[in-house]
Design an enzyme around this catalytic site. Structure first.
Site, PDB file in Angstrom:
ATOM      1  N   ASP A   2      28.114  48.674  66.326  1.00 62.33           N
ATOM      2  CA  ASP A   2      28.844  47.891  67.330  1.00 62.33           C
ATOM      3  C   ASP A   2      29.811  46.891  66.726  1.00 62.33           C
ATOM      4  OD1 ASP A   2      26.767  46.403  66.235  1.00 62.33           O
ATOM      5  OD2 ASP A   2      26.499  45.193  68.025  1.00 62.33           O
ATOM      6  N   GLU A   3      30.153  47.054  65.457  1.00 58.26           N
ATOM      7  CA  GLU A   3      30.957  46.037  64.784  1.00 58.26           C
ATOM      8  C   GLU A   3      31.820  46.699  63.720  1.00 58.26           C
ATOM      9  OE1 GLU A   3      30.050  41.961  62.181  1.00 58.26           O
ATOM     10  OE2 GLU A   3      28.413  43.153  63.025  1.00 58.26           O
ATOM     11  N   ASP A  55      33.480  43.063  67.838  1.00 58.23           N
ATOM     12  CA  ASP A  55      32.030  43.017  67.992  1.00 58.23           C
ATOM     13  C   ASP A  55      31.716  43.277  69.460  1.00 58.23           C
ATOM     14  OD1 ASP A  55      29.362  42.662  67.612  1.00 58.23           O
ATOM     15  OD2 ASP A  55      29.477  40.632  66.826  1.00 58.23           O
TER      16      ASP A  55
END
Length: 506
Positions: free
Chosen positions: A124-125, A30
């Site tokens: 983003d993960e 993350d």
């Protein structure tokens, strides 16, 4: 939290005769305060200062806040008006989807060097199955030597990954590693910011037990309150209950699933290249829209954005969906399913327009959206002719039952990142500037937007109003730049593509 840690590492390590350890092979990455971090990396004058990214209108919400802003209590999903009250000196920026996607592509490529099984959850993960990668055999061998060896190897791989991402993007990432998706996600949350946490094998219930029930997937505020009334406040409380109790409380599917998760039983696998089920865009307006002509114009703009997103993904779609949230917060969707997939903006716009005409908007519209589902990898070139163009008005009948294309949990919903800013998707369309010379309306400049000037070079918009726009001229690799002001219609000031981020030296 910086560096790495191993949860439960104070317990005695197994001796040479111990059974082989299981491999904590699922990694969850993350990126830290991703949107805000990208903005700080791209804008030297914002480094170390509070930054808030999101919709900037009166109804906007926060997409991401930098850690400097979080110290003032600002967090994602907060109303932007409240964020401004808590941290009035922050830089409030609209989102730059293309910039975030550029950085995301670098991060995802880096993950795929580690394993072919990478499951992006958002820009983003992502989850990664380390066991399927180039180090899979070595991890299995380390597990044969016991927990200490396998945890040490997993830590080394994860730290190398974090270092690679920082070297390539200049940004930090938090990483969690465990034997299941649930535990890996919890580990990365514990690692934030800029840290690493590994949950050793066999400790699942020990880690889960003290956590609040909201830590489990599928437990929202309503379910948590239902469990609280039954005296179940922690994951350990839930795990101790017979499955039948949870089934009676929550129903068969939810009760069974929650009981398994509370006991650390999570059989979900990392699935690479999960297909998007839909693509959608939507705008929430600063003030309710009543004028039908304005609504049609907004709908056409949304249709163009949606088709552009569809084409970027190399897809086409059969079902066109229009979403309308009225002044009283009642949300309606209408859909048409076409005889063949399309990526033709004329078709999408025409069908969306007809769907909107079937909705009563006389009281005002708070939110408007366009989505496309039923995705495919090919198009029907003459679909517009097959549907009937504006001349004959033919079109499929609206079924009125279609769901919103960007339902939560679908890749389409998560991909609509510039819904947090962009063209005003969450915060509204923003004020339209007026030319000082003619008084005519001109396109709005958005705070944070990339621009270019032939004399001063690249820069970004700090703000605009009363016919003027203020720009700070700087690059990711420059010192903080100077601020200059222009007329909103200055022909020398043009929108620009994001500059690539420059990782720190060394």
């Amino acid at each position: 939290m910086e560096g790495s840690s191993v949860a439960g590492s104070e317990r005695p390590r197994p001796g040479p005769e111990a059974a082989p350890a299981a491999v904590p092979g699922i990694l969850h990455l993350d990126m830290d305060a991703f949107f805000a971090a990208v903005e700080q990396a791209a804008k030297p004058s914002l480094r170390g200062k509070p930054v808030v990214v999101g919709g900037l209108g009166p109804r906007g919400v926060v997409a991401t806040a930098s850690y400097e802003a979080r110290r003032f209590g600002v967090h994602s999903a907060m109303a932007m008006a409240q964020a401004r009250r808590l941290c009035p000196n922050a830089a409030f920026l609209s989102g730059r989807f293309h910039a975030y996607r550029q950085v995301s592509e670098v991060v995802m490529r880096t993950l795929r060097e580690l394993s072919p099984l990478v499951e992006p959850v958002s820009l983003d993960e992502a989850f990664v199955d380390l066991r399927a990668g180039v180090h899979g055999a070595a991890l299995a061998e380390a597990a044969e030597r016991g927990e200490r060896a396998v945890v040490a190897m997993v830590e080394a791989l994860a730290e190398d990954l974090r270092a690679d991402i920082r070297a390539r993007t200049g940004l930090t990432a938090s990483v969690g590693v465990a034997g299941t998706k649930l535990l890996a996600k919890l580990a990365s949350e514990r690692a934030k910011p800029d840290g690493l946490v590994v949950f050793p094998p066999g400790r699942d219930r020990e880690v889960l037990a003290p956590l609040p029930v909201r830590a489990l997937w599928g437990v929202g505020p309503a379910t948590a309150e239902h469990l609280r009334r039954a005296g179940l406040k922690t994951v350990g409380d839930v795990a101790e209950q017979p499955e039948g109790v949870l089934v009676r409380l929550l129903g068969q599917a939810h009760g069974h699933g929650l009981h398994a998760l509370a006991r650390g039983e999570d059989a979900r696998q990392v699935v690479a290249e999960r297909d998007a089920k839909s693509i959608s865009v939507e705008d929430t307006f600063d003030t309710d829209l009543v004028d039908r002509q304005r609504l049609r114009a907004e709908l056409e703009r949304l249709a163009r954005r949606c088709v552009a997103r569809l084409r970027e993904a190399g897809r086409s779609g059969r079902t066109i969906v229009v979403k309308v949230r009225r002044h009283d917060f009642a949300t309606l969707t209408r859909s048409d399913t076409l005889p063949a997939p399309t990526d033709d903006v004329r078709v999408v716009t025409e069908v969306a327009r007809r769907l909107l005409e079937a909705v009563d908007t006389s009281g005002g519209v708070r939110l408007l959206g366009v989505g496309i589902s039923g995705l495919a990898d090919f198009t029907q070139e003459d679909l517009f002719v097959a549907l009937g163009g504006p001349e004959d008005g033919a079109a499929p009948a609206a079924d009125g039952t279609g769901g919103w294309a960007g339902e939560p949990g679908t890749a389409g919903a998560r991909a609509d990142v510039d819904g947090a800013g962009g063209d005003g998707a969450v915060g509204g369309v923003g004020p339209v500037g007026a030319s000082p010379a003619t008084g005519a309306a001109v396109a709005p400049w958005r705070p944070g937007q990339d621009v270019h000037h032939p004399e001063y070079g690249p820069g970004w918009v700090q703000g605009s109003g009363v016919g003027r726009v203020t720009v700070r001229f700087e690059r990711p690799d420059s010192p903080p730049g100077r601020v200059r002001t222009f007329a909103v219609d200055d022909p020398d000031l043009t929108p620009a593509d994001p500059l690539p981020l420059v990782p720190p030296a060394g």
